[in-house]
Design a protein around this motif. Structure first.
Motif, PDB file in Angstrom:
ATOM      1  N   ASP A 111      10.391  13.149  42.459  1.00 41.70           N
ATOM      2  CA  ASP A 111       9.420  13.959  43.177  1.00 41.70           C
ATOM      3  C   ASP A 111       8.297  14.374  42.223  1.00 41.70           C
ATOM      4  N   PRO A 112       7.220  14.984  42.740  1.00 44.12           N
ATOM      5  CA  PRO A 112       6.099  15.380  41.878  1.00 44.12           C
ATOM      6  C   PRO A 112       6.506  16.296  40.729  1.00 44.12           C
ATOM      7  N   ALA A 113       7.473  17.193  40.955  1.00 49.35           N
ATOM      8  CA  ALA A 113       7.915  18.088  39.891  1.00 49.35           C
ATOM      9  C   ALA A 113       8.579  17.311  38.756  1.00 49.35           C
ATOM     10  N   ALA A 114       9.352  16.275  39.111  1.00 45.19           N
ATOM     11  CA  ALA A 114      10.001  15.452  38.090  1.00 45.19           C
ATOM     12  C   ALA A 114       8.969  14.655  37.295  1.00 45.19           C
ATOM     13  N   LEU A 115       7.981  14.103  37.986  1.00 44.63           N
ATOM     14  CA  LEU A 115       6.924  13.359  37.292  1.00 44.63           C
ATOM     15  C   LEU A 115       6.132  14.269  36.363  1.00 44.63           C
ATOM     16  N   GLU A 116       5.903  15.499  36.801  1.00 47.39           N
ATOM     17  CA  GLU A 116       5.210  16.472  35.964  1.00 47.39           C
ATOM     18  C   GLU A 116       6.024  16.783  34.716  1.00 47.39           C
ATOM     19  N   LEU A 152       6.699  13.615  27.571  1.00 47.10           N
ATOM     20  CA  LEU A 152       6.068  12.565  26.765  1.00 47.10           C
ATOM     21  C   LEU A 152       4.958  13.133  25.887  1.00 47.10           C
ATOM     22  N   GLN A 153       4.203  14.082  26.409  1.00 46.45           N
ATOM     23  CA  GLN A 153       3.168  14.725  25.603  1.00 46.45           C
ATOM     24  C   GLN A 153       3.788  15.479  24.434  1.00 46.45           C
ATOM     25  N   LEU A 154       4.845  16.228  24.722  1.00 40.78           N
ATOM     26  CA  LEU A 154       5.522  16.996  23.679  1.00 40.78           C
ATOM     27  C   LEU A 154       6.115  16.076  22.620  1.00 40.78           C
ATOM     28  N   ALA A 155       6.781  15.013  23.044  1.00 40.96           N
ATOM     29  CA  ALA A 155       7.406  14.091  22.096  1.00 40.96           C
ATOM     30  C   ALA A 155       6.371  13.366  21.245  1.00 40.96           C
ATOM     31  N   ASN A 184      11.737  27.721  31.481  1.00 46.65           N
ATOM     32  CA  ASN A 184      11.704  26.580  32.401  1.00 46.65           C
ATOM     33  C   ASN A 184      10.542  26.756  33.370  1.00 46.65           C
ATOM     34  N   ILE A 185       9.342  26.912  32.801  1.00 47.34           N
ATOM     35  CA  ILE A 185       8.154  27.214  33.598  1.00 47.34           C
ATOM     36  C   ILE A 185       7.517  25.914  34.085  1.00 47.34           C
ATOM     37  N   PRO A 186       7.425  25.695  35.398  1.00 49.80           N
ATOM     38  CA  PRO A 186       6.858  24.437  35.920  1.00 49.80           C
ATOM     39  C   PRO A 186       5.432  24.207  35.425  1.00 49.80           C
ATOM     40  N   GLY A 187       5.185  22.973  34.976  1.00 49.78           N
ATOM     41  CA  GLY A 187       3.854  22.593  34.530  1.00 49.78           C
ATOM     42  C   GLY A 187       3.443  23.151  33.193  1.00 49.78           C
ATOM     43  N   LYS A 188       4.298  23.955  32.576  1.00 52.62           N
ATOM     44  CA  LYS A 188       3.938  24.604  31.322  1.00 52.62           C
ATOM     45  C   LYS A 188       4.973  24.354  30.231  1.00 52.62           C
ATOM     46  N   THR A 189       6.234  24.596  30.549  1.00 54.62           N
ATOM     47  CA  THR A 189       7.294  24.379  29.551  1.00 54.62           C
ATOM     48  C   THR A 189       8.490  23.641  30.145  1.00 54.62           C
ATOM     49  N   ARG A 190       8.406  23.220  31.375  1.00 53.11           N
ATOM     50  CA  ARG A 190       9.543  22.523  32.000  1.00 53.11           C
ATOM     51  C   ARG A 190       9.509  21.045  31.624  1.00 53.11           C
ATOM     52  N   VAL A 191      10.449  20.629  30.783  1.00 55.09           N
ATOM     53  CA  VAL A 191      10.557  19.236  30.356  1.00 55.09           C
ATOM     54  C   VAL A 191      11.697  18.577  31.120  1.00 55.09           C
ATOM     55  N   VAL A 192      11.972  17.311  30.818  1.00 55.07           N
ATOM     56  CA  VAL A 192      12.959  16.555  31.592  1.00 55.07           C
ATOM     57  C   VAL A 192      14.341  17.201  31.519  1.00 55.07           C
ATOM     58  N   SER A 193      14.765  17.603  30.321  1.00 53.32           N
ATOM     59  CA  SER A 193      16.106  18.162  30.170  1.00 53.32           C
ATOM     60  C   SER A 193      16.275  19.451  30.972  1.00 53.32           C
ATOM     61  N   THR A 194      15.273  20.313  30.953  1.00 58.66           N
ATOM     62  CA  THR A 194      15.379  21.556  31.727  1.00 58.66           C
ATOM     63  C   THR A 194      15.195  21.298  33.221  1.00 58.66           C
ATOM     64  N   GLN A 195      14.462  20.228  33.567  1.00 53.59           N
ATOM     65  CA  GLN A 195      14.336  19.850  34.975  1.00 53.59           C
ATOM     66  C   GLN A 195      15.695  19.395  35.518  1.00 53.59           C
ATOM     67  N   ILE A 196      16.435  18.627  34.720  1.00 53.32           N
ATOM     68  CA  ILE A 196      17.781  18.214  35.131  1.00 53.32           C
ATOM     69  C   ILE A 196      18.669  19.443  35.312  1.00 53.32           C
TER      70      ILE A 196
END
Length: 226
Positions: free
Chosen positions: A3-8, A14-17, A172-184
């Protein structure tokens, strides 16, 4: 499907890494060079300090980083004095925490590459009247290239997979600090297992590809070395 949240979250990860890997290569290179060549007594304590994130629980490291970045912490007080506010629960804070947490994954491969190179190449460059800095860039860095490649791959992969540190520092802030691991983690908490499967499966495939690539790289390096 994603979903869009996962893509975000994937984009932010990827930006962080990518930024973490770039900064780590810049920071780790002089540290690894000093650790590989210095006869100083401080080499042991500094090496242990660099390696500490490998054995320290991520939540412990994240807690102390959160304290340091907070309003009463030394880094927080400095950033507030500079007019930047506090870095906790921001992308910049995540970046700083990721650099510290993944530091040994960058330093150790580069250090081992410098140690494997030995003293001889630099001594030969010195006899040819090459300045130390010139010899470092024209001799040491090319010879240590496999170490840099390994460091970049490990740093990127480790940053993609980190969880405890980013959760402690950034939440776990959407669009700001939510990365893949915290999204899972968020999907599992909400019992959205289908969405969690897509992200977790992607992480599993990614991790396998990274390990396979490193294995092939090491085998190739072993074949070309005398």
């Amino acid at each position: 499907m994603l979903d869009p949240a996962a893509l975000e979250a994937i984009t932010l990860t990827l930006q962080l890494a990518s930024l973490t890997t770039l900064l780590l290569l810049l920071v780790a290179t002089p540290i690894a060079w000093w650790l590989a060549r210095s006869p100083s007594w401080w080499r042991g304590p500094v090496g242990a300090l660099v390696t500490l994130p490998l054995v320290l629980p991520p939540t412990v490291l994240g807690f102390y980083l959160l304290v340091a970045l907070g309003p009463q912490g030394p880094i927080g007080q400095l950033t507030q004095a500079l007019g930047w506010g506090t870095l906790s629960f921001t992308f910049t804070g995540l970046l700083l925490g990721s650099v510290i947490y993944s530091l040994p994954f960058a330093v150790q491969p580069i250090q081992h590459a410098f140690e494997a190179m030995g003293q001889r190449p630099m001594e030969v460059a010195a006899t040819l009247r090459a300045k130390p800095l010139d010899a470092f860039f024209s001799v040491a860095l090319p010879l240590a290239r496999p170490g840099f490649i390994t460091a970049a791959i490990l740093s990127f992969a480790h940053t993609v997979g980190e969880f405890g540190v980013v959760l402690m520092i950034g939440g776990n802030i959407p669009g700001k600090t939510r990365v893949v691991s915290t999204q899972i983690y968020g999907h599992v908490e909400a019992m959205e297992y289908a969405q969690a499967h897509w992200l977790a499966g992607g992480m599993l495939v990614f991790s396998f590809v990274v390990l396979l690539g490193l294995n092939l790289l090491n085998r190739k390096t072993a074949r070309v070395m005398p």
